[in-house]
Structures are given as C-alpha cells and as structure tokens.
Design an enzyme around this catalytic site. Structure first.
Site, mmCIF file in Angstrom:
data_model
loop_
_atom_site.group_PDB
_atom_site.id
_atom_site.type_symbol
_atom_site.label_atom_id
_atom_site.label_comp_id
_atom_site.label_asym_id
_atom_site.label_seq_id
_atom_site.Cartn_x
_atom_site.Cartn_y
_atom_site.Cartn_z
ATOM 1 N N HIS A 66 0.749 -1.765 0.162
ATOM 2 C CA HIS A 66 -0.024 -0.155 0.164
ATOM 3 C C HIS A 66 0.919 1.360 0.137
ATOM 4 C CE1 HIS A 66 0.416 1.328 3.941
ATOM 5 N NE2 HIS A 66 0.260 0.120 4.858
ATOM 6 N N ASP A 177 6.372 2.959 6.950
ATOM 7 C CA ASP A 177 4.756 1.730 6.600
ATOM 8 C C ASP A 177 4.315 3.120 5.549
ATOM 9 O OD1 ASP A 177 2.515 0.682 7.306
ATOM 10 O OD2 ASP A 177 2.016 1.350 9.069
ATOM 11 N N GLU A 209 -5.100 1.955 2.361
ATOM 12 C CA GLU A 209 -5.338 1.148 3.424
ATOM 13 C C GLU A 209 -4.922 1.874 4.727
ATOM 14 O OE1 GLU A 209 -3.139 -1.990 5.854
ATOM 15 O OE2 GLU A 209 -2.224 0.457 5.451
ATOM 16 N N GLU A 210 -4.044 2.714 5.309
ATOM 17 C CA GLU A 210 -4.489 2.864 6.353
ATOM 18 C C GLU A 210 -6.011 3.860 6.882
ATOM 19 O OE1 GLU A 210 -2.239 2.870 8.469
ATOM 20 O OE2 GLU A 210 -0.728 2.498 7.089
ATOM 21 N N ASP A 232 3.705 -5.672 3.744
ATOM 22 C CA ASP A 232 3.345 -4.475 4.648
ATOM 23 C C ASP A 232 4.376 -4.847 5.219
ATOM 24 O OD1 ASP A 232 2.113 -2.235 5.897
ATOM 25 O OD2 ASP A 232 0.423 -2.563 5.385
ATOM 26 N N HIS A 319 4.484 3.400 12.719
ATOM 27 C CA HIS A 319 3.375 4.645 13.177
ATOM 28 C C HIS A 319 4.108 5.983 13.939
ATOM 29 C CE1 HIS A 319 -0.635 3.322 11.743
ATOM 30 N NE2 HIS A 319 0.561 2.728 10.500
#
Length: 354
Positions: A66, A177, A209-210, A232, A319
């Site tokens: 993604h 990410d 995706e998030e 991922d 994150h």
C-alpha cells in the site's frame, strides 16, 4: 541493494502520501515499474497496477503493497491563525507534539510546527497526551485571515523528517509503513520479469490502506488474480520496549516474515516456505490467528475468495517519525517473491483438500 534501487527507495520515502493524497508517490512508483511492464494502469482512486502478461491460461499472482501513509488534516483555522487538526489513519498523539510539519496545499508546501507547552510552564503532575484534535499547527502568521490565504480546510499535514542511515545497513524515516512494501512489490516484479516467466504477474500499489484497506477492496474486485501476496511492515520485537505478549519473535535483518493463520492461505504459505528453503532465503514466521491487519484481509474475501498471504518487512517503532528497517530484509523479500512468482505454475492452483 544497488544505487538504482536505493535511489528508488529514497524517492518513495521523500514524498508525502497520506491516505487520500497518494498521487505523488503513485506517480513515482509507476515510473519505476513502467519500463519493465507490458502495461500499467490506474483506477479512479489511484490504485496502480503493472502487468507482465504470461501465456493465455497461465496462472497469475499479484504482489502488492500500500502506497499511503498516516498523517493529519486541517479541520479548522482559528481567528489567531492556528491550524486545528484531525487524524488521517492511525496517527499517534504521543509523537506529534513539538514536531516540524508540512502542510500540503494546492499552491505548494507550507512549513509549520505542532506546538508544545514548554516544560517550565506545564503542570508537573499532568503529563497526559492531548488528542491530535486538541493539538495545533503554528505556521507563524498573526491572524486567521493570513492563515486562510496560505492553507485550506482539508489540506493534509505530514511530519517533516529526514531519512537517516544508521549502522549496519539500517534506515530510519517516517512512512516506512508502507513505502518499503511498494518498493518490494516493484523490485520483486522487476526481478521476476527479467526472466520472462510463463506466468502473469501483477505489481500493485494500493491506496487508503490506513483507512481500512479501501484500495485493496477495489483492486481485489477488479483484478481477480489466482493468488495475492500483500507486503506490509510488521512489528520487529527486538527492542527493549516491546511488550512480551504482543506479536511474534521478529528481528531486523533476519528476513521477511510469513504470517500463518486467518487470511493466509495454507497452500500459498507452503509455496513461499518451499521456495525459501530450496533457495536458502532467510525467513521468519508470525502468528495471525484472527487477522493480519493488512491488505491481505481485504484480498482474501474478494470475489469468491482469493488465496492470499501477508509477507511482513520487520519494522521498529511503527507509526512514529523514526521507523527503522534493515535494507537486507527488503532485498530478501524481493528475491523471495520474485522466485515464488517465477515458479508459480509448480504450486497453482491454490486450494484446500477436503
């Protein structure tokens, strides 16, 4: 990782691609895969696909990542000129205070900072973290009208960080990410296509995706491959702060991580593990008893069910602005998935014996 491959990774990490605003990253990804593909295409929301056409009736595999990252968005502008925020995806309120940010406007980037009350002025007994909706961006203006001339409600905001080379081939940056996932998908595609295999191979960079695997839902419906590998990041648990009961034993530099359970089709798991063993590729395993939390969860329920697999790139501090990966894991993942794609006809069709 040679100079061309590192430059591609740096390019991907240098652009800002918060969910819903992925265009710049998707363009760069497409420019890399285009010269190796028989065809590239995009859809209405910016999902990007590169295609190597195998013979008619040949098996097909999609290698996906993604392209979006977490971020923030301007939700209001105060009369004093401060920008109030909302989240895009799973942004972490504990790491946003005191950070430089970029507001991405239609007229170009605007620099700012997320304010943090000085330690001298804070209540020493209250060290709670404000929600992102309670934080603000200071772009230096004196009035709301000045701010409104520079930015609009709904402009996305990302933390402004550097790509840092650490020791032993490791990198730190915002947005590993999942730019490392789309890098791996593109590289696996390039390496597989070089051998001109009698297999149809798709490389895919999904959007949003998030926000809940939205792009994968679109691609899974439209593409209909025989198998999907969703790449991922996954939590590397080899640092001191990791809770011992959260996640599997995953280390940086020990290879990509194959998840088992839930979305991960057992025949596809076996195929990748077989290729890894026979080619002596490093491989780690992880348990996914309920869900993977990746695009694989959307792909495997698309149409009548697409055999799917989540392959993870070990990542520390997910994150946050300082996510850390090991470049050797990216190379290993690309090599493993390219080899699996080339040998796909040995393993397809994927099913469960009953």
């Amino acid at each position: 990782m040679d100079e061309m491959q590192r430059s591609f990774l740096t390019d991907l990490l240098s652009v800002s691609t918060p969910s819903g605003f992925e265009t710049a990253g998707q363009r760069r990804w497409l420019s890399y895969v285009d010269e190796h593909a028989d065809e590239t295409r995009t859809d209405a929301y910016g999902n990007a696909v590169a295609i190597h056409e195998g013979p008619e009736e040949s098996p097909s595999i999609a290698i996906t990542g993604h392209g979006d990252e977490i971020g923030m968005m301007i939700r209001a502008i105060t009369d004093e000129g401060y920008l109030q925020l909302s989240r895009i995806g799973g942004s972490d309120r504990t790491v946003t205070r005191g950070q430089h940010v970029t507001v991405h406007t239609d007229d170009g980037p605007v620099d700012g900072v997320i304010g943090q009350v000085a330690i001298h002025l804070r209540d020493s007994e209250d060290e709670t973290y404000d929600e992102i909706a309670e934080q603000h961006v200071d772009i230096g203006v004196e009035e709301g009208d000045d701010a409104r001339e520079l930015v609009d409600i709904g402009d996305p905001v990302t933390l402004a960080t550097e790509i840092t080379d650490l020791a032993d081939g490791r990198l730190a940056a915002r947005g590993m990410d999942n730019r490392v996932g789309i890098w791996t998908a593109a590289e696996a595609f390039r390496r597989a296509v070089e051998s001109d295999p009698d297999v149809t191979i798709y490389a895919v960079s999904t959007v949003q995706e998030e926000l809940g695997l939205r792009g994968a839902e679109m691609v899974g419906f439209e593409l209909d491959p025989d198998a999907v590998v969703a790449i991922d990041v996954t939590h590397a648990t080899d640092h001191p702060d990791t809770p011992s009961i959260r996640g599997s034993d995953v280390e940086l530099g020990s290879g990509p991580v194959v998840a088992r359970g839930s979305a991960n089709h057992p025949s596809l798991v076996d195929a990748v593990r077989t290729v890894a063993a026979e080619s002596e590729f490093d491989l780690q395993l992880a348990a996914a008893g309920s869900r993977t939390g990746t695009d694989a969860d959307a792909f495997y329920t698309a149409r009548g069910g697409i055999p799917s697999l989540n392959v993870g790139i070990p990542n520390r501090y997910m994150h946050t602005p300082v996510e850390v990966i090991d470049r050797s894991d990216l190379d290993s993942a690309a090599a493993l998935l390219a080899a699996t794609a080339i040998r796909l006809d040995e393993f397809a069709p994927f099913g469960v014996d009953l």
